[in-house]
Scaffold this motif. Structure first.
Motif, PDB file in Angstrom:
ATOM      1  N   ALA A  12       0.865  -1.221  -0.265  1.00  0.00           N
ATOM      2  CA  ALA A  12       0.220   0.066  -0.125  1.00  0.00           C
ATOM      3  C   ALA A  12       0.804   1.430  -0.079  1.00  0.00           C
ATOM      4  CB  ALA A  12      -0.903  -0.045   1.195  1.00  0.00           C
ATOM      5  N   VAL A  13       2.006   1.252   0.904  1.00  0.00           N
ATOM      6  CA  VAL A  13       2.806   2.436   0.834  1.00  0.00           C
ATOM      7  C   VAL A  13       3.380   2.738  -0.337  1.00  0.00           C
ATOM      8  CG1 VAL A  13       4.712   3.500   2.036  1.00  0.00           C
ATOM      9  CG2 VAL A  13       3.084   1.933   3.193  1.00  0.00           C
ATOM     10  N   VAL A  14       3.942   1.800  -1.150  1.00  0.00           N
ATOM     11  CA  VAL A  14       4.957   1.933  -2.186  1.00  0.00           C
ATOM     12  C   VAL A  14       4.201   2.599  -3.385  1.00  0.00           C
ATOM     13  CG1 VAL A  14       6.426   0.897  -4.264  1.00  0.00           C
ATOM     14  CG2 VAL A  14       6.511   0.132  -1.816  1.00  0.00           C
ATOM     15  N   PRO A  15       3.031   2.225  -3.732  1.00  0.00           N
ATOM     16  CA  PRO A  15       2.160   2.849  -4.801  1.00  0.00           C
ATOM     17  C   PRO A  15       1.793   4.347  -4.438  1.00  0.00           C
ATOM     18  CG  PRO A  15       1.232   0.709  -4.362  1.00  0.00           C
ATOM     19  CD  PRO A  15       2.336   1.060  -3.466  1.00  0.00           C
ATOM     20  N   LEU A  16       1.461   4.463  -3.105  1.00  0.00           N
ATOM     21  CA  LEU A  16       1.165   5.787  -2.708  1.00  0.00           C
ATOM     22  C   LEU A  16       2.363   6.747  -2.971  1.00  0.00           C
ATOM     23  CD1 LEU A  16      -1.068   5.108   0.127  1.00  0.00           C
ATOM     24  CD2 LEU A  16      -1.723   6.005  -2.053  1.00  0.00           C
ATOM     25  N   VAL A  17       3.608   6.418  -2.259  1.00  0.00           N
ATOM     26  CA  VAL A  17       4.774   6.885  -2.323  1.00  0.00           C
ATOM     27  C   VAL A  17       5.405   7.368  -3.893  1.00  0.00           C
ATOM     28  CG1 VAL A  17       7.250   6.857  -1.800  1.00  0.00           C
ATOM     29  CG2 VAL A  17       5.787   6.308  -0.211  1.00  0.00           C
ATOM     30  N   ALA A  18       5.010   6.194  -4.698  1.00  0.00           N
ATOM     31  CA  ALA A  18       5.344   6.519  -6.087  1.00  0.00           C
ATOM     32  C   ALA A  18       4.600   7.569  -6.891  1.00  0.00           C
ATOM     33  CB  ALA A  18       5.348   5.072  -6.747  1.00  0.00           C
ATOM     34  N   VAL A  19       3.410   7.753  -6.657  1.00  0.00           N
ATOM     35  CA  VAL A  19       2.483   8.500  -7.118  1.00  0.00           C
ATOM     36  C   VAL A  19       2.825  10.117  -6.571  1.00  0.00           C
ATOM     37  CG1 VAL A  19       0.227   9.611  -7.088  1.00  0.00           C
ATOM     38  CG2 VAL A  19       0.475   7.184  -7.388  1.00  0.00           C
ATOM     39  N   VAL A  20       3.390  10.223  -5.119  1.00  0.00           N
ATOM     40  CA  VAL A  20       3.713  11.415  -4.657  1.00  0.00           C
ATOM     41  C   VAL A  20       5.029  11.846  -5.422  1.00  0.00           C
ATOM     42  CG1 VAL A  20       4.445  12.444  -2.681  1.00  0.00           C
ATOM     43  CG2 VAL A  20       2.555  11.224  -2.282  1.00  0.00           C
ATOM     44  N   VAL A  21       6.108  10.982  -5.530  1.00  0.00           N
ATOM     45  CA  VAL A  21       7.431  11.183  -6.420  1.00  0.00           C
ATOM     46  C   VAL A  21       6.907  11.745  -7.378  1.00  0.00           C
ATOM     47  CG1 VAL A  21       9.288  10.382  -6.853  1.00  0.00           C
ATOM     48  CG2 VAL A  21       8.755   9.792  -4.457  1.00  0.00           C
ATOM     49  N   LEU A  22       6.263  11.101  -8.108  1.00  0.00           N
ATOM     50  CA  LEU A  22       5.978  11.300  -9.562  1.00  0.00           C
ATOM     51  C   LEU A  22       5.185  12.532  -9.898  1.00  0.00           C
ATOM     52  CD1 LEU A  22       5.418  10.379 -12.746  1.00  0.00           C
ATOM     53  CD2 LEU A  22       3.163   9.294 -11.956  1.00  0.00           C
ATOM     54  N   THR A  23       4.365  12.948  -8.941  1.00  0.00           N
ATOM     55  CA  THR A  23       3.708  14.286  -8.952  1.00  0.00           C
ATOM     56  C   THR A  23       4.812  15.413  -8.844  1.00  0.00           C
ATOM     57  OG1 THR A  23       1.627  13.402  -8.145  1.00  0.00           O
ATOM     58  CG2 THR A  23       1.865  15.781  -8.037  1.00  0.00           C
ATOM     59  N   ALA A  24       5.796  15.250  -7.773  1.00  0.00           N
ATOM     60  CA  ALA A  24       6.607  16.229  -7.433  1.00  0.00           C
ATOM     61  C   ALA A  24       7.666  16.391  -8.500  1.00  0.00           C
ATOM     62  CB  ALA A  24       7.328  15.819  -6.102  1.00  0.00           C
ATOM     63  N   THR A  25       8.056  15.342  -9.164  1.00  0.00           N
ATOM     64  CA  THR A  25       9.018  15.368 -10.244  1.00  0.00           C
ATOM     65  C   THR A  25       8.442  15.678 -11.786  1.00  0.00           C
ATOM     66  OG1 THR A  25       9.274  13.065 -10.277  1.00  0.00           O
ATOM     67  CG2 THR A  25      10.635  14.318  -8.500  1.00  0.00           C
ATOM     68  N   ALA A  45       6.450  -0.557  -7.436  1.00  0.00           N
ATOM     69  CA  ALA A  45       4.752  -0.444  -7.848  1.00  0.00           C
ATOM     70  C   ALA A  45       4.263  -1.549  -8.812  1.00  0.00           C
ATOM     71  CB  ALA A  45       4.633   1.096  -8.820  1.00  0.00           C
ATOM     72  N   VAL A  46       5.263  -2.224  -9.829  1.00  0.00           N
ATOM     73  CA  VAL A  46       4.966  -3.392 -10.462  1.00  0.00           C
ATOM     74  C   VAL A  46       4.641  -4.419  -9.690  1.00  0.00           C
ATOM     75  CG1 VAL A  46       5.816  -5.186 -11.993  1.00  0.00           C
ATOM     76  CG2 VAL A  46       6.139  -2.506 -12.614  1.00  0.00           C
ATOM     77  N   LEU A  47       5.678  -4.824  -8.683  1.00  0.00           N
ATOM     78  CA  LEU A  47       5.411  -5.935  -7.770  1.00  0.00           C
ATOM     79  C   LEU A  47       4.005  -5.707  -6.785  1.00  0.00           C
ATOM     80  CD1 LEU A  47       8.855  -6.432  -6.643  1.00  0.00           C
ATOM     81  CD2 LEU A  47       7.711  -7.753  -7.895  1.00  0.00           C
ATOM     82  N   ALA A  48       3.711  -4.421  -6.299  1.00  0.00           N
ATOM     83  CA  ALA A  48       2.740  -4.237  -5.562  1.00  0.00           C
ATOM     84  C   ALA A  48       1.355  -4.376  -6.391  1.00  0.00           C
ATOM     85  CB  ALA A  48       2.495  -2.793  -5.179  1.00  0.00           C
ATOM     86  N   ALA A  49       1.359  -3.804  -7.661  1.00  0.00           N
ATOM     87  CA  ALA A  49       0.295  -4.006  -8.487  1.00  0.00           C
ATOM     88  C   ALA A  49      -0.055  -5.426  -8.996  1.00  0.00           C
ATOM     89  CB  ALA A  49       0.518  -3.449  -9.906  1.00  0.00           C
TER      90      ALA A  49
END
Length: 367
Positions: A12-25, A45-49
């Motif tokens: 749950a944490v990794v996809p959410l962090v990934a979206v935050v980093v994606l938005t910031a960069t 995110a791939v593994l989590a998906a």
């Protein structure tokens, strides 16, 4: 049995962090540190998906579960291919072909080979349903031939490309074949694709079936939401990471076609782990469902999607396989038939498939 995944778990944490980093960069210049961070988040995110897809799959049951996993992987694969083709221009003309063929080789030889090898180490002779696996292999062979082999021989368009009409025909027939297989797998002959107990495993297998409670509706709904979040993160991160992937392949001195191998290895890693876990539990049929199902989705869904995307993508779309790839395709189909038809396999068959995969990777690096 898949455990319920709380919001505090890494999936749950990794996809959410990934979206935050994606938005910031987003649209920012990426240095080496950010590229490495995004690459790690992309893999996470791939593994989590796929993990969340497994939870949803456990809720809906087998063989529907294999379809959920294949669908998630295909969305990721199409996103990566489209992003790289959009940024690569004419140099990415063979990317869809190389990725689809890499998926074919990795699934039919890598995933199937590892599953049979691991299963044979524990049970000696692995057992599976020849009717279901044979139907999947027949459909997969037809898809690969129509979409990847024929363009190397057609003469309506110069090079190894389909003409517009031929591309439409290949896309439509690929999609129809995949849907027909799904109908057969889930409705008409669903029992052909259910796990088969291994020798000496009947009691354990029955206990596993009786006590493996599916996730609750709430857990499945949470996983579905997180699956969508993870896919959004993968699509966005893939766009930002695509130039780095191409530079890395070039810097290593590998052919540009090796980019397709990298994409296929990335998106199929979770499927490989899931298939090996199933094989160790004696569920060889589930492993083969994952292997052949992922390959069918990679061709039967990816080719139509890329054909549609080619309307606005610049540059040619080369789908015809090279001579070396055609030989490997034919050899893989023959060996897979000999493996599947008896309905049982030993460690030898698994290792033969792994040797074929090694030959493919070697020749992809040194054509």
């Amino acid at each position: 049995m898949l455990k319920r995944l709380p919001w505090t778990s890494w999936t749950a944490v990794v996809p959410l962090v990934a979206v935050v980093v994606l938005t910031a960069t987003w649209h920012e210049h990426l240095g080496p540190a950010l590229i490495a961070l995004q690459a790690a988040l992309l893999i996470g995110a791939v593994l989590a998906a796929v993990q969340h897809a497994e939870v949803v799959a456990a809720r809906v049951g087998e063989p529907f579960g294999s379809l959920v996993l294949a669908g998630a992987v295909t969305v990721i694969e199409v996103a990566l291919i489209v992003e790289l083709m959009a940024s690569g221009g004419n140099e990415a003309a063979t990317l869809a072909r190389d990725t689809a063929f890499a998926a074919f080789m990795i699934t039919t030889n890598g995933i199937a080979g590892l599953s049979l090898s691991w299963g044979s180490r524990r049970y000696g002779v692995t057992l599976f349903n020849a009717e279901g696996s044979g139907a999947a292999l027949a459909t997969l062979t037809t898809l690969a031939t129509l979409s990847l082999a024929l363009p190397a021989f057609t003469i309506s368009h110069p090079g190894k490309e389909f003409s517009p009409g031929q591309l439409i025909f290949a896309a439509v027939t690929s999609l129809l074949l995949y849907l027909l297989f799904v109908f057969t797998q889930t409705v008409r002959h669903r029992d052909f694709f259910l796990p088969v107990a291994q020798r000496g495993q009947k009691k354990l297998f029955e206990e596993d079936e009786n006590h493996a409670d599916p996730p609750t509706a709430r857990s499945a709904l949470i996983s579905l939401v997180l699956l969508l979040v993870a896919l959004v993160a993968v699509v966005g991160l893939a766009e930002q990471e695509s130039p780095a992937v191409e530079r890395l392949v070039t810097a290593a001195g590998f052919p540009q076609t090796f980019v397709g191998v990298v994409i296929a290895m990335l998106v199929l890693l979770p499927e490989t782990l899931a298939a090996v876990r199933a094989a160790r539990r004696g569920r060889i049929q589930t492993s083969l469902n994952l292997a052949y199902g992922s390959a069918m989705a990679s061709i039967g869904l990816t080719i139509p999607a890329i054909a549609l995307a080619s309307i606005w993508l610049k540059g040619p779309l080369v789908l015809g396989l090279a001579p070396t790839q055609l030989v490997l395709l034919a050899l893989t189909v023959v060996i897979s038939m000999l493996t599947v038809v008896p309905g049982r396999a030993t460690r030898l068959q698994g290792e033969v498939h792994l040797v074929l995969l090694a030959a493919y990777v070697f020749l992809a690096v040194i054509p």
